[in-house]
Design an enzyme around this catalytic site. Structure first.
Site, short mmCIF file in Angstrom:
data_model
loop_
_atom_site.label_atom_id
_atom_site.label_comp_id
_atom_site.label_asym_id
_atom_site.label_seq_id
_atom_site.Cartn_x
_atom_site.Cartn_y
_atom_site.Cartn_z
N SER A 125 -6.50 -2.44 -8.41
CA SER A 125 -6.90 -2.04 -7.06
C SER A 125 -8.27 -2.61 -6.69
O SER A 125 -9.11 -2.83 -7.56
CB SER A 125 -6.96 -0.50 -7.02
OG SER A 125 -7.70 -0.08 -5.88
N TYR A 150 -10.06 7.74 -10.34
CA TYR A 150 -8.86 6.88 -10.15
C TYR A 150 -9.28 5.41 -10.32
O TYR A 150 -8.69 4.68 -11.11
CB TYR A 150 -8.28 7.11 -8.76
CG TYR A 150 -7.46 5.96 -8.22
CD1 TYR A 150 -8.00 5.06 -7.30
CD2 TYR A 150 -6.15 5.75 -8.64
CE1 TYR A 150 -7.27 4.00 -6.82
CE2 TYR A 150 -5.41 4.69 -8.15
CZ TYR A 150 -5.97 3.82 -7.23
OH TYR A 150 -5.24 2.75 -6.76
N LYS A 154 -8.56 2.29 -13.36
CA LYS A 154 -8.10 0.90 -13.12
C LYS A 154 -9.04 -0.09 -13.84
O LYS A 154 -8.59 -1.04 -14.48
CB LYS A 154 -8.09 0.59 -11.62
CG LYS A 154 -7.07 1.39 -10.81
CD LYS A 154 -5.65 1.08 -11.23
CE LYS A 154 -4.63 1.80 -10.33
NZ LYS A 154 -3.24 1.57 -10.77
C1 WQD Z 1 -8.42 3.91 4.88
C2 WQD Z 1 -9.42 4.13 5.99
C3 WQD Z 1 -10.66 6.17 5.76
C4 WQD Z 1 -7.24 8.87 6.37
C5 WQD Z 1 -7.40 4.17 -1.16
C6 WQD Z 1 -7.64 3.70 -2.56
C7 WQD Z 1 -6.88 2.41 -2.80
C8 WQD Z 1 -5.45 2.67 -2.53
C9 WQD Z 1 -5.29 3.05 -1.05
C10 WQD Z 1 -3.79 3.85 -3.77
C11 WQD Z 1 -10.75 4.66 5.49
C12 WQD Z 1 -9.79 6.21 7.01
C13 WQD Z 1 -8.03 7.73 6.22
C14 WQD Z 1 -7.46 9.73 7.49
C15 WQD Z 1 -9.20 8.26 8.24
N1 WQD Z 1 -5.01 3.69 -3.40
N2 WQD Z 1 -8.97 7.44 7.14
N3 WQD Z 1 -8.43 9.38 8.39
O1 WQD Z 1 -9.46 5.04 0.84
O2 WQD Z 1 -9.31 2.64 1.74
O3 WQD Z 1 -8.01 3.26 -0.28
O4 WQD Z 1 -6.05 4.28 -0.86
O5 WQD Z 1 -2.85 3.13 -3.57
O6 WQD Z 1 -7.04 2.03 -4.16
O7 WQD Z 1 -9.02 3.41 -2.74
O8 WQD Z 1 -7.33 4.18 1.94
O9 WQD Z 1 -5.84 4.98 3.72
O10 WQD Z 1 -7.27 6.68 2.47
O11 WQD Z 1 -8.36 5.08 4.09
O12 WQD Z 1 -10.07 7.97 9.08
O13 WQD Z 1 -6.78 10.77 7.68
O14 WQD Z 1 -8.90 5.13 6.88
O15 WQD Z 1 -11.94 6.74 6.00
O16 WQD Z 1 -11.78 4.10 6.29
P1 WQD Z 1 -8.66 3.80 1.10
P2 WQD Z 1 -7.15 5.31 3.06
#
Ligand code: WQD
Length: 338
Positions: A125, A150, A154
């Site tokens: 990741s 998490y 990795k």
């Molecule tokens: C994306 C953006 C949030 C939800 C993580 C892990 C990565 C992978 C994917 C597993 C950010 C914003 C999110 C919400 C929001 N893990 N957001 N409201 O955190 O970039 O990555 O998940 O497969 O390894 O690090 O993904 O989709 O949670 O967030 O504003 O309800 O959307 O702040 O900017 P992230 P995400």
């Protein structure tokens, strides 16, 4: 190289990859403990490919049970997806994450050695880069302390694979660092199907779109980004799956371990995702600005030129394609896959 053990093969990325393997003439052997997936996914893989891959409901931490899978199948290589993957949950339950993700990987590697299986593709990741010191991220950028357990698992599993390759000249591995997988199979039969309230942006927006959730909470709009909201590299899960088939071809000639970013090379903000979703689906997504989420970085996107050069692969689907497919999946599975 024909028979591929796919651990976590009924999961969001695992199932899409299993489909692409079948379409490319491979014979996937699917292992999944159904902790974060449904056995019905196997029926849908069969529906989409007319092939029902061998399936074992096995926990990769269970060495005895997994040994049986290696014993009954001439495995040529392994694609290792199995693992817990919720960032926030890993902060609450670090011991469960370290045990599950590290032990399952060590068991898989031990059995590969015992059964003369020399190649592994590991589902890593972009989190391993920690807080990026420059963008876009390239594979030679330093692996830094992750912002959560998490991500730490990795980093540790990448290290274990690298050390094993140093000790065993026959062993080889490809570390695929995913950015943000989104979307669904265009048929709407497979997609991101998290238990409970989604952590990730796209499934959350999709559930708002079908009225299962009331509105989106945008986690912060005061980041140093063009519109103040978080920027990520969103890659369609079908492109990501195809990247694994490309990596498998590379594995045949590889010596040692190599690393590839799998992303699109473009950054998209939260509000841009909302706009793309509304454009692709015609559905309005109400949102409120909420506080920043602990552990989030402002911006994160990939330089994917190495994968393009060496894997002859690049992402071709757009964020809008992914929004359309995610919405289609959510409409067809309003309460998730049963
Ligand atoms: C994306 C953006 C949030 C939800 C993580 C892990 C990565 C992978 C994917 C597993 C950010 C914003 C999110 C919400 C929001 N893990 N957001 N409201 O955190 O970039 O990555 O998940 O497969 O390894 O690090 O993904 O989709 O949670 O967030 O504003 O309800 O959307 O702040 O900017 P992230 P995400």
């Amino acid at each position: 190289m024909k028979r591929i053990l796919v651990t976590g093969g009924l999961g969001f990325i695992g199932s899409e990859t299993t489909i692409e393997l079948i379409k490319n003439g491979y014979e996937p052997v699917v292992v999944d403990n159904l902790f974060n997936s449904k056995s019905a996914v196997l029926d849908r893989i069969e529906e989409l490919t007319k092939v029902r891959p061998a399936f074992y409901q096995v926990d990769c931490c269970d060495e005895k049970a997994l040994e049986k899978v290696f014993g009954e199948n001439e495995i040529d290589a392994v694609i290792h997806f199995a693992g817990y993957k919720a960032v926030a949950e890993s902060v609450e339950k670090p011991l469960e994450y370290y045990r599950n993700n590290l032990l399952s990987s060590i068991v898989v590697l031990r059995l590969m050695k015992r059964h003369d299986v020399h190649g592994i593709i590991f589902s890593s990741s972009a989190t391993v880069y920690g807080v990026p010191s420059r963008l876009p991220l390239v594979e030679t950028d330093p692996v830094q302390e992750a912002t959560n357990p998490y991500g730490e698992t990795k980093i540790m599993i990448e290290r274990i694979i690298e050390d094993e390759a140093k000790a065993d000249p026959d062993f080889k591995g490809i570390l695929l660092r995913y950015f943000n997988p989104i979307g669904a199979h265009p048929s709407g039969l497979l997609g991101e199907d998290p238990n409970g309230i989604p952590n990730n942006l796209m499934p959350y927006v999709s559930q708002v779109a079908i009225g299962r959730l009331n509105h989106l909470n945008v986690n912060g709009d005061d980041y140093p980004t063009p519109d103040g909201t978080g920027v990520r590299d969103y890659i369609h899960v079908v492109d990501l799956a195809r990247g694994h088939v490309a990596a498998l071809k590379r594995l045949e000639t590889l010596k040692g371990v190599d690393v590839y970013n799998l992303g699109t090379g473009r950054g998209t903000s939260v509000l841009e995702v909302v706009k793309a979703f509304e454009k692709a689906t015609g559905v309005k997504i109400p949102y409120v600005i909420a506080p920043r989420r602990p552990g989030d970085v402002a911006s994160n996107y990939a330089d994917c030129s190495k994968a393009e050069r060496e894997l002859h692969w690049r992402a071709v689907l757009t964020v809008e394609d992914a929004c359309r497919d995610a919405y289609n999946f959510q409409k067809m599975n309003p309460e998730g896959i049963k």
